[in-house]
Motif scaffolding. Sequence first.
Motif, PDB file in Angstrom:
ATOM      1  N   LEU A  64      -1.867 -16.952   5.572  1.00  0.00           N
ATOM      2  CA  LEU A  64      -2.109 -15.823   6.525  1.00  0.00           C
ATOM      3  C   LEU A  64      -1.337 -14.285   5.625  1.00  0.00           C
ATOM      4  CD1 LEU A  64      -3.899 -14.909   9.049  1.00  0.00           C
ATOM      5  CD2 LEU A  64      -1.732 -15.612  10.376  1.00  0.00           C
ATOM      6  N   ILE A  65      -1.813 -13.580   6.341  1.00  0.00           N
ATOM      7  CA  ILE A  65      -1.055 -12.205   6.012  1.00  0.00           C
ATOM      8  C   ILE A  65       0.039 -12.029   6.599  1.00  0.00           C
ATOM      9  CG2 ILE A  65      -1.339 -10.398   4.646  1.00  0.00           C
ATOM     10  CD1 ILE A  65      -3.978  -9.948   5.211  1.00  0.00           C
ATOM     11  N   ALA A  66       1.244 -12.131   6.136  1.00  0.00           N
ATOM     12  CA  ALA A  66       2.172 -11.387   7.579  1.00  0.00           C
ATOM     13  C   ALA A  66       2.382 -10.103   8.666  1.00  0.00           C
ATOM     14  CB  ALA A  66       3.841 -10.496   6.463  1.00  0.00           C
ATOM     15  N   ASP A  67       1.033  -9.021   8.322  1.00  0.00           N
ATOM     16  CA  ASP A  67       0.564  -8.465   8.869  1.00  0.00           C
ATOM     17  C   ASP A  67      -0.715  -7.937   8.894  1.00  0.00           C
ATOM     18  OD1 ASP A  67       0.289  -7.345   6.586  1.00  0.00           O
ATOM     19  OD2 ASP A  67       1.445  -5.314   6.462  1.00  0.00           O
ATOM     20  N   TYR A  68      -1.118  -9.468   8.904  1.00  0.00           N
ATOM     21  CA  TYR A  68      -2.765  -9.434  10.053  1.00  0.00           C
ATOM     22  C   TYR A  68      -2.818  -8.217  10.158  1.00  0.00           C
ATOM     23  CZ  TYR A  68      -7.164 -11.408   9.464  1.00  0.00           C
ATOM     24  OH  TYR A  68      -8.403 -11.848   9.942  1.00  0.00           O
ATOM     25  N   LYS A  69      -2.134  -9.284  11.672  1.00  0.00           N
ATOM     26  CA  LYS A  69      -2.490  -8.134  13.310  1.00  0.00           C
ATOM     27  C   LYS A  69      -2.553  -7.105  12.568  1.00  0.00           C
ATOM     28  CE  LYS A  69      -1.173 -11.577  16.274  1.00  0.00           C
ATOM     29  NZ  LYS A  69       0.310 -12.173  17.248  1.00  0.00           N
ATOM     30  N   THR A  70      -1.837  -6.070  12.430  1.00  0.00           N
ATOM     31  CA  THR A  70      -2.492  -4.862  11.987  1.00  0.00           C
ATOM     32  C   THR A  70      -3.612  -4.232  11.266  1.00  0.00           C
ATOM     33  OG1 THR A  70      -0.953  -4.672   9.810  1.00  0.00           O
ATOM     34  CG2 THR A  70       0.234  -4.482  12.342  1.00  0.00           C
ATOM     35  N   LEU A  71      -4.150  -4.756  10.760  1.00  0.00           N
ATOM     36  CA  LEU A  71      -5.816  -4.535  10.147  1.00  0.00           C
ATOM     37  C   LEU A  71      -7.123  -4.384  11.137  1.00  0.00           C
ATOM     38  CD1 LEU A  71      -6.220  -7.483   7.485  1.00  0.00           C
ATOM     39  CD2 LEU A  71      -4.596  -5.501   6.758  1.00  0.00           C
ATOM     40  N   LYS A  72      -6.021  -4.735  11.940  1.00  0.00           N
ATOM     41  CA  LYS A  72      -7.621  -3.729  13.458  1.00  0.00           C
ATOM     42  C   LYS A  72      -7.256  -3.335  14.398  1.00  0.00           C
ATOM     43  CE  LYS A  72     -10.285  -7.429  11.719  1.00  0.00           C
ATOM     44  NZ  LYS A  72     -11.059  -7.672  10.921  1.00  0.00           N
ATOM     45  N   THR A  73      -5.806  -2.370  13.860  1.00  0.00           N
ATOM     46  CA  THR A  73      -5.282  -1.229  14.783  1.00  0.00           C
ATOM     47  C   THR A  73      -5.665  -0.104  14.097  1.00  0.00           C
ATOM     48  OG1 THR A  73      -2.698  -2.082  13.512  1.00  0.00           O
ATOM     49  CG2 THR A  73      -4.047  -2.645  15.456  1.00  0.00           C
TER      50      THR A  73
ATOM     51  N   PRO B 275      -2.482  -1.516   7.464  1.00  0.00           N
ATOM     52  CA  PRO B 275      -2.188  -0.302   6.076  1.00  0.00           C
ATOM     53  C   PRO B 275      -2.403   0.152   5.002  1.00  0.00           C
ATOM     54  CG  PRO B 275      -1.451  -3.432   6.474  1.00  0.00           C
ATOM     55  CD  PRO B 275      -2.755  -2.327   7.498  1.00  0.00           C
ATOM     56  N   PHE B 276      -4.156   0.460   5.647  1.00  0.00           N
ATOM     57  CA  PHE B 276      -5.818   0.593   5.053  1.00  0.00           C
ATOM     58  C   PHE B 276      -5.747   2.021   4.833  1.00  0.00           C
ATOM     59  CE2 PHE B 276      -5.694  -4.011   4.042  1.00  0.00           C
ATOM     60  CZ  PHE B 276      -5.271  -3.948   3.221  1.00  0.00           C
ATOM     61  N   ARG B 277      -4.878   2.955   6.495  1.00  0.00           N
ATOM     62  CA  ARG B 277      -4.989   4.064   6.569  1.00  0.00           C
ATOM     63  C   ARG B 277      -4.540   5.256   5.426  1.00  0.00           C
ATOM     64  NH1 ARG B 277      -0.104   2.566   8.794  1.00  0.00           N
ATOM     65  NH2 ARG B 277       1.294   3.645   8.542  1.00  0.00           N
TER      66      ARG B 277
ATOM     67  N   VAL C 218       0.555  -0.938  -0.159  1.00  0.00           N
ATOM     68  CA  VAL C 218       0.010  -0.531   0.056  1.00  0.00           C
ATOM     69  C   VAL C 218       1.243   1.053  -0.065  1.00  0.00           C
ATOM     70  CG1 VAL C 218      -1.301   1.140   1.438  1.00  0.00           C
ATOM     71  CG2 VAL C 218      -2.113  -1.046   0.512  1.00  0.00           C
ATOM     72  N   LEU C 219       2.200   1.314   0.448  1.00  0.00           N
ATOM     73  CA  LEU C 219       3.227   2.470   0.669  1.00  0.00           C
ATOM     74  C   LEU C 219       3.575   2.652  -0.060  1.00  0.00           C
ATOM     75  CD1 LEU C 219       4.537   2.042   4.257  1.00  0.00           C
ATOM     76  CD2 LEU C 219       3.540   3.833   3.734  1.00  0.00           C
TER      77      LEU C 219
END
Length: 463
Positions: free
Chosen positions: A204-213, A217-219, A133-134
């Motif tokens: 599983l996505i490597a940074d899957y846990k960050t999707l709920k924070t 990545p989608f900010r 995304v970046l």
Amino acid sequence: MLFKHLPDEIFQALSGSNRALIEAVLTDLASVFYDHADDPIKDKSVIIECIEDTLHKLDTLAWHDEQKEPFDSPKTIHDYALRIYHRLVNTGWLVEEQELYRVSVLMTPQVSMLLRSFIDISQHGKRNYGATVLSILSNLESVAKHPTERGVTLSQTAEAARDFSAHLNQILLGIRSLQRELFESRDPKAIVAGFFDLFVEGILIADYKTLKTSNNPFRFRRQILELTQSFLSQSDTLQQVAQCYADQQLISLTKAEQLVEKDCRDIIQTFSNIEQRLERIDEYRYRLEKRAADTARYMDSSRPGMANKIAGIISDVAKYDTPPVLKEMIGARFVGMASAAQPSKRREPPPPRVMTPAEVSAEAIKFRDQQRRFHEARQVTLPKMQSYLDKQLLSNDSKHILDFTIESVEDFVCFDHLRYVGSLGVTAKKLEEAYEIQFTNEYLDVHSFVECREFTVVRRSKA
């Protein structure tokens, strides 16, 4: 045709009984031919040595003669390497070129692309969404600032967005097929092992846990959509990017404009419906994790689904007037409290709440100011006491306790602390040097405020 650039016998090596050895050798040969810092044309001896190194790493060697070949059965590692080498040459995976007495080996571009695709499929691992995304956002910002020079970067950005969207689909389909496979299995060990090996390590996505924070990545999705939509809405920018497309790809301006519009719409479509796709992925992930958690919980006590079976047993027993005696169950205890345990239900996220600024009433503000002023008035400071004594004594050299006036909270606090000037610490040294408090043994009631010992404040002489 799809296979017109490939040899006809290329898949024979991977379809025979020796495909396990061929697959291991091709996997290691891929790293040899893909070395970007080395010559892609290798010596025959280097390839054979690489095959021997691969065979040394294998546990067992077994070659099955599928057809009559002018070779004896392999006895040593070198014989196995030669047999596999000739097998790869005969089926078109490797191509030999001879210059005088030197034999070189290479891979054709089509075969190299095929092997690279196979390696990518076998090593389909985790992907970091934040970096993807970046990179898309960075390329779009570069195009927005320099549309004439870097407009062709939009094509690479759209390709990355399409690849990103395809990867989401692969995750969704991979979890779905894995879920179906694990649900059909009746082996608890296979279910748990498949969950960790295939899902956690492979899908599983490597940074899957960050999707709920908040740092997900989608900010940057809103910025990506705004930049892409601005390319379509601003005709000048669209013309400049299309001109860059036409110059770099040697196509007409009309076709370049169509490509720019298609790339922009692909990016918008990818990031517009990203939430719905992630919700579906999360739903399948929850079902898969629940099945693995249930299996791991019941592995030591019973088996998955025992709670429903116990409920069925109770329903059947309720039909009898007197419960039947099950002699087979005495001493076995395969049905117990742990067998009927149910996993915790899925926690649903709280519904979104609209944040509105709270209006503070005038009465609350007035009361808060009064409290603040009251606390400030109660604070004892050296300037307050100095000002109070100067106001009370004026030009007098001394003043009796009954002659002091108390007109406010500040005056009362300062008057009450006059008796303790000596214990106020270093900050009150100036007051002690300027005034002296002379006490008596009489107790007086001062203005019906406080009862204390009688004292007189005497101004010290400067001499």
